[in-house]
Design a protein around this motif. Structure first.
Motif, short mmCIF file in Angstrom:
data_model
loop_
_atom_site.label_atom_id
_atom_site.label_comp_id
_atom_site.label_asym_id
_atom_site.label_seq_id
_atom_site.Cartn_x
_atom_site.Cartn_y
_atom_site.Cartn_z
N ALA A 113 2.41 -0.86 -5.02
CA ALA A 113 1.18 -0.67 -6.01
C ALA A 113 -0.10 -1.46 -5.11
N ILE A 114 0.00 -2.72 -4.23
CA ILE A 114 -0.93 -2.70 -3.74
C ILE A 114 -1.66 -2.00 -2.51
N ALA A 115 -0.71 -1.24 -2.00
CA ALA A 115 -0.94 -0.22 -0.94
C ALA A 115 -1.69 0.90 -1.54
N PHE A 139 0.00 -0.02 5.02
CA PHE A 139 1.13 -0.44 4.78
C PHE A 139 1.95 -0.45 6.29
N GLY A 140 1.73 0.53 6.92
CA GLY A 140 2.62 0.62 8.19
C GLY A 140 2.12 -0.32 9.12
N ILE A 141 0.56 -0.37 9.33
CA ILE A 141 0.14 -1.52 10.08
C ILE A 141 0.29 -2.85 9.83
N LEU A 142 0.56 -3.07 8.56
CA LEU A 142 0.82 -4.55 8.11
C LEU A 142 2.54 -4.90 8.60
N VAL A 143 3.22 -4.16 8.37
CA VAL A 143 4.55 -4.10 8.65
C VAL A 143 4.59 -4.51 10.11
N VAL A 144 4.12 -3.96 10.82
CA VAL A 144 4.14 -3.96 12.31
C VAL A 144 3.62 -5.40 12.71
N LEU A 297 -0.96 -7.69 0.37
CA LEU A 297 0.21 -7.05 0.93
C LEU A 297 0.91 -7.64 2.23
N PHE A 298 0.08 -8.09 2.90
CA PHE A 298 0.64 -8.74 4.18
C PHE A 298 1.62 -10.00 3.80
N GLY A 299 1.11 -11.04 2.86
CA GLY A 299 1.69 -11.89 2.52
C GLY A 299 3.08 -11.61 1.72
N ILE A 300 3.17 -10.58 0.88
CA ILE A 300 4.24 -10.05 0.30
C ILE A 300 5.34 -9.49 1.19
N ILE A 301 4.88 -8.84 2.15
CA ILE A 301 5.92 -8.20 3.22
C ILE A 301 6.79 -9.60 3.73
N LEU A 302 5.97 -10.54 3.85
CA LEU A 302 6.45 -11.66 4.70
C LEU A 302 7.44 -12.31 3.47
#
Length: 439
Positions: A113-115, A139-144, A297-302
């Protein structure tokens, strides 16, 4: 029944303890701050100003009460499984599994949703770039970046969070000269208040605060969780309430609410209306606004990666998801599997549906967490609690009641999404009961 200390003994020593209260404040605010930039405004598509305003107030009160109780749980049980660990202790393995499923749904469905909104903001700045391609790219960059290590992750999160706060301050300063109460409708008749609209707007009020509990999932990587978690969490909640109320009232005071109700970039739209589409202030703000969406987005991936890691260690999920990188001590497989699910949801889901599904998972988890709070208070009165929630049991009862109201409201707002999510929960629970590993 699982002995309470067994969960603690299972915690992996591999996670690095590098985080302090400032990092936790950054994670708490960063997880949520995208909710100030988009998503909340969808509440005005299903409700008037006052119905939605009442929903925001009720949800803010809930989060204050819930945060105080949840902080007690997080400080006394510093486990990366967060709510799943608390429910495991209080309700046994089945309770831990159900809570884990719900919070995982929250944290897995919020990133797409954020992406989606991130792509919309980027497309607003650079119209020649497709919003969908931009969404997948960010999304992909922040996963990396999340794969580089928690200390680097927390530093980056703190940087983008501070930048995002500065963006909101810029927005508020820019709209202040144009603010007028004439845009805010008066309540001429109480009977005009629609409770149906109020209930339907609650999922979007939740979006102002959704995922702030993710701070607990970094608990195993905090230097002094008993002292630092309460400090970071309290500061984060206070910051979020101030920002949410300012953005909500400020936006309503400069434009018609229906104008921004369906946009993925409502604040940028407001500034372009006030200052022109080519104005520097609108473009500067939109550029800074990207940081707000990136922060969440970055924090929720964490958050989801640490949750998947913890659920794997508790044997709720396959063991390979708990593997850590020997170099960075990051749960690589957990990061990647969450990203795959997120990419799939981004491809097929609508922003409003993803917000509703994420909010539904959160509300279910909130209710189970509060039940666990009461059980642990009664069953383990002597458990070390470096922080205790005030006004017990009144505050906790208010949190539980409002949590139930929020849960029912989200189901009411979109029964089909609720049916799909609870159907998935039912199938997963049946599988767990039939084939799950037992202690």
């Amino acid at each position: 029944m699982t002995h309470p200390e067994q969960i603690q003994s299972k915690e992996s020593p591999g996670l690095h303890k590098t985080l302090g209260p400032v990092h936790l404040w950054g994670i708490a605010v960063g997880l949520v701050i995208s909710g100030d930039y988009f998503g909340w405004n969808l509440g005005w598509s299903v409700a008037g100003f006052w119905e939605f305003a009442f929903a925001v107030i009720v949800i803010a009160v809930f989060y204050i009460c819930f945060a105080l109780c949840f902080t007690e749980l997080a400080a006394s049980i510093p486990h990366s499984g967060g709510p799943s660990a608390y429910s495991h202790l209080a309700l046994g393995r089945l309770g831990g599994f159900i809570s884990g499923f719900l919070v995982l749904a929250e944290f897995i469905l919020a990133p797409p949703a954020i992406a989606s909104a991130l792509g919309g903001y980027f497309h607003f700045l650079f119209p020649f770039v497709s919003d969908l391609y931009a969404s997948f790219g960010f999304f992909g960059i922040l996963v990396v970046i999340n794969l580089l290590g928690v200390k680097q992750t927390a530093r980056f999160e703190l940087f983008v969070t501070i930048t995002a706060i500065c963006g909101l301050i810029l927005y508020l300063a820019a709209i202040l000269p144009h603010f007028s109460l004439q845009y805010i409708p008066e309540i001429s008749n109480v009977s005009e208040f629609s409770f149906s609209s109020f209930f339907r707007s609650i999922p979007f009020a939740i979006w102002f605060f959704l995922a702030v509990e993710g701070v607990a999932m970094a608990a195993e990587e905090v230097k002094d969780p008993k002292k630092d978690i309460p400090k970071g969490y309290a500061a984060g909640i206070g910051t979020l309430i101030f920002l949410a109320s300012s953005v909500f009232v400020g936006t309503a005071g400069v434009v018609s609410t229906k104008e921004v109700a369906g946009l993925d970039y409502p604040l940028s739209f407001v500034l372009t209306k006030l200052y022109g589409i080519d104005s520097y202030i609108a473009r500067i703000f939109t550029f800074i606004g990207l940081f707000g969406l990136v922060a969440s987005l970055f924090g929720i991936i964490l958050g989801y990666s640490r949750l998947i890691y913890a659920l794997s260690k508790e044997k709720f999920l396959p063991g390979f998801l708990g593997n850590l990188s020997p170099k960075t001590h990051v749960p690589v497989n957990a990061v990647l599997i969450g990203a795959v699910v997120g990419f799939l949801a981004l491809s097929i889901g609508k922003t409003s549906e993803l917000i509703t599904a994420s909010a539904l998972g959160a509300c279910g988890m909130y209710v189970i967490s509060m039940i666990s709070f009461f059980i642990l208070r009664k069953r383990e009165p002597d458990r070390p609690r470096p922080y205790t929630a005030p006004l017990y049991p009144v505050l906790a009862i208010v949190a539980l009641i409002l949590g139930l109201v929020a849960l029912v409201s989200v189901v009411y707002s979109n029964p089909m999404v609720a049916l799909i999510l609870f159907g998935g929960l039912g199938v997963s629970t049946l599988g767990f009961l039939l084939w799950g590993k037992r202690e």
